[in-house]
Write a protein that holds these residues in place. Structure first.
Motif, PDB file in Angstrom:
ATOM      1  N   ASP A 353       5.950  -2.858   1.652  1.00 45.56           N
ATOM      2  CA  ASP A 353       6.076  -2.972   0.195  1.00 45.56           C
ATOM      3  C   ASP A 353       5.461  -4.249  -0.350  1.00 45.56           C
ATOM      4  OD1 ASP A 353       7.349  -0.580   0.021  1.00 45.56           O
ATOM      5  OD2 ASP A 353       9.371  -1.407   0.032  1.00 45.56           O
ATOM      6  N   THR A 354       5.667  -5.356   0.360  1.00 43.15           N
ATOM      7  CA  THR A 354       5.181  -6.652  -0.108  1.00 43.15           C
ATOM      8  C   THR A 354       3.688  -6.606  -0.378  1.00 43.15           C
ATOM      9  OG1 THR A 354       6.787  -7.652   1.380  1.00 43.15           O
ATOM     10  CG2 THR A 354       5.179  -9.131   0.378  1.00 43.15           C
ATOM     11  N   LEU A 355       2.954  -5.925   0.494  1.00 44.59           N
ATOM     12  CA  LEU A 355       1.501  -5.896   0.387  1.00 44.59           C
ATOM     13  C   LEU A 355       1.019  -4.767  -0.512  1.00 44.59           C
ATOM     14  CD1 LEU A 355       0.620  -6.574   4.129  1.00 44.59           C
ATOM     15  CD2 LEU A 355       0.988  -8.202   2.296  1.00 44.59           C
ATOM     16  N   SER A 356       1.561  -3.577  -0.324  1.00 43.56           N
ATOM     17  CA  SER A 356       1.084  -2.434  -1.101  1.00 43.56           C
ATOM     18  C   SER A 356       1.385  -2.608  -2.591  1.00 43.56           C
ATOM     19  CB  SER A 356       1.697  -1.131  -0.585  1.00 43.56           C
ATOM     20  OG  SER A 356       3.096  -1.208  -0.591  1.00 43.56           O
ATOM     21  N   SER A 357       2.536  -3.260  -2.920  1.00 44.98           N
ATOM     22  CA  SER A 357       2.873  -3.477  -4.327  1.00 44.98           C
ATOM     23  C   SER A 357       1.885  -4.448  -4.977  1.00 44.98           C
ATOM     24  CB  SER A 357       4.298  -4.005  -4.474  1.00 44.98           C
ATOM     25  OG  SER A 357       4.456  -5.219  -3.780  1.00 44.98           O
ATOM     26  N   TYR A 358       1.394  -5.429  -4.194  1.00 43.47           N
ATOM     27  CA  TYR A 358       0.401  -6.367  -4.719  1.00 43.47           C
ATOM     28  C   TYR A 358      -0.902  -5.625  -5.036  1.00 43.47           C
ATOM     29  CZ  TYR A 358      -3.099 -10.095  -4.860  1.00 43.47           C
ATOM     30  OH  TYR A 358      -4.126 -10.920  -5.244  1.00 43.47           O
ATOM     31  N   ILE A 359      -1.338  -4.771  -4.107  1.00 43.36           N
ATOM     32  CA  ILE A 359      -2.565  -4.001  -4.309  1.00 43.36           C
ATOM     33  C   ILE A 359      -2.407  -3.116  -5.552  1.00 43.36           C
ATOM     34  CG2 ILE A 359      -4.097  -2.257  -3.308  1.00 43.36           C
ATOM     35  CD1 ILE A 359      -4.209  -4.805  -1.722  1.00 43.36           C
TER      36      ILE A 359
END
Length: 402
Positions: A353-359
């Motif tokens: 989530d941490t990364l995909s939400s940023y993208i």
């Protein structure tokens, strides 16, 4: 319809939002009296240990000697030992010395709830200290609806996060079965970290956990394809380097990728995350101060970012020219990222989530900017049309007067 607005995925910014773990800190499993004091420790941000008659001064005077402290325990608790209410004084001495002398600030503490259904993890923020008798508050005195310990020797802890036993790696079960009050659990670091953080950095090594959510038996071919393609993708982007992969073969379960260089591992993930979540394509720039910028047209060709064909990318203090060979390798990496959509779907893999939400956030920002730009162009066109119509009306009026 392809969105032609160029979005920028800042790799350095992505890394700034990821937890960094110091490999030098120790991990400790501290029991909560069968779970009785789990809520107390949690709410009041501390851990404690029994045997109040053994003071910090007694422990300090023992010079970290188990035998000296054991003799002190035998002397102070003579009656209880004689009546067999207390036994194994050597183990008690070891636990007290461990609590006071070995647990240090920034160390990680794990405590279990009743039946070890839930684990709370925190960071030590004080040395061991003692509270006076007047500060010991019992449950009955304050009408508190949870059990409070009467432990005088305490250490303050800032709790970080909790995780359930069902979500943890099965290898953590061995940690649970330890019967000591305080156990050194450094051997379980990687499993604890994995349960806590889907992505984290340790010694510039990037750990990313992809969660397989499919409940049925997993397709070995799909899992192998995911691991192989992702490794190959990393190899194309950064030739000569390999990514380590650890897999829990249970389903559901984690697939953990470990990149020896955090920046390169994040670059690879960002490329994968963007391509697999962009059904309509578009242009995007992946930027980093160290790696430079790569502009990608999805679907389409990689346009390696160059200025007068002399732009260079810095990799580990070496200059690597972004030549045709490098561009072809990046093209292959993008093609593999596109192919990874199939095993990701078949395995029900969830990106952290941490990364995909940023993208996703960056995509929405770009789409909003693009929409605002189109709106502005539309408004300007409307103004021009209105202006032209006004001129035509004025000309018609002037002609009528003539």
């Amino acid at each position: 319809m392809t969105n032609n607005f160029i979005k920028t995925i800042n790799i350095d910014e992505l890394l700034d939002n990821i937890p960094v773990i110091d490999h030098d800190v120790n991990y400790w499993f501290v029991r909560t009296n069968g779970g009785d004091y789990f809520t107390d420790f949690n709410i009041n941000s501390y851990i404690g240990i029994d045997y109040n008659e053994i003071t910090l001064e007694h422990i300090s005077d023992s010079n970290n000697s188990t035998e000296i402290l054991k003799n002190k325990i035998n002397h102070i608790y003579y009656d209880q030992i004689k009546s067999e209410k207390i036994n194994q004084t050597g183990k008690i001495a070891t636990q007290l010395l461990r609590f006071v002398n070995r647990i240090e600030i920034n160390d990680i503490i794990i405590i279990p709830s009743i039946s070890s259904e839930l684990f709370l993890v925190g960071r030590v923020i004080s040395n061991a200290y003692e509270i006076p008798d007047s500060e010991i508050i019992t449950t009955s005195k304050e009408n508190i609806h949870y059990k409070k310990s009467s432990y005088k020797k305490r250490i303050n802890v800032k709790w970080i996060k909790s995780f359930s036993r069902d979500d943890a790696d099965s290898k953590l079960y061995k940690m649970i079965f330890s019967h000591q009050v305080i156990s050194d659990v450094n051997d379980y670091k990687i499993f604890i970290n994995r349960a806590l953080f889907p992505v984290y950095i340790e010694d510039d090594t990037l750990h990313i956990v992809f969660k397989v959510t499919k409940n049925d038996d997993i397709n070995g071919a799909s899992l192998g394809q995911f691991i192989y393609y992702y490794n190959l993708m990393y190899g194309y982007l950064f030739p000569g380097e390999k990514m380590e992969v650890k897999v829990n073969v249970q389903s559901p379960g984690p697939v953990e990728t470990i990149s020896k260089t955090a920046l390169k591992g994040m670059f690879t993930f960002a490329l994968l995350a963007y391509i697999t979540s962009t059904p309509y394509g578009g242009k995007v720039t992946f930027g980093s101060q160290l790696l430079g910028n790569i502009e990608v047209d999805i679907p389409g060709l990689v346009k390696g970012y160059r200025e007068d064909q002399t732009k260079k990318i810095e990799l580990k203090n070496k200059e690597l020219e972004l030549d045709d060979q490098k561009l072809k390798q990046i093209e292959r990496a993008i093609d593999l990222a596109d192919k990874l959509k199939v095993p990701i779907t078949e395995l029900g893999i969830e990106l952290p989530d941490t990364l995909s939400s940023y993208i996703e956030e960056k995509k929405k920002e770009a789409e909003k900017t693009d929409s605002d730009t189109k709106q502005q162009i539309g408004n300007e066109s409307s103004i021009n049309i209105d202006s032209n119509e006004k001129k035509q009306e004025d000309n018609s009026s002037n002609n009528a007067k003539k």
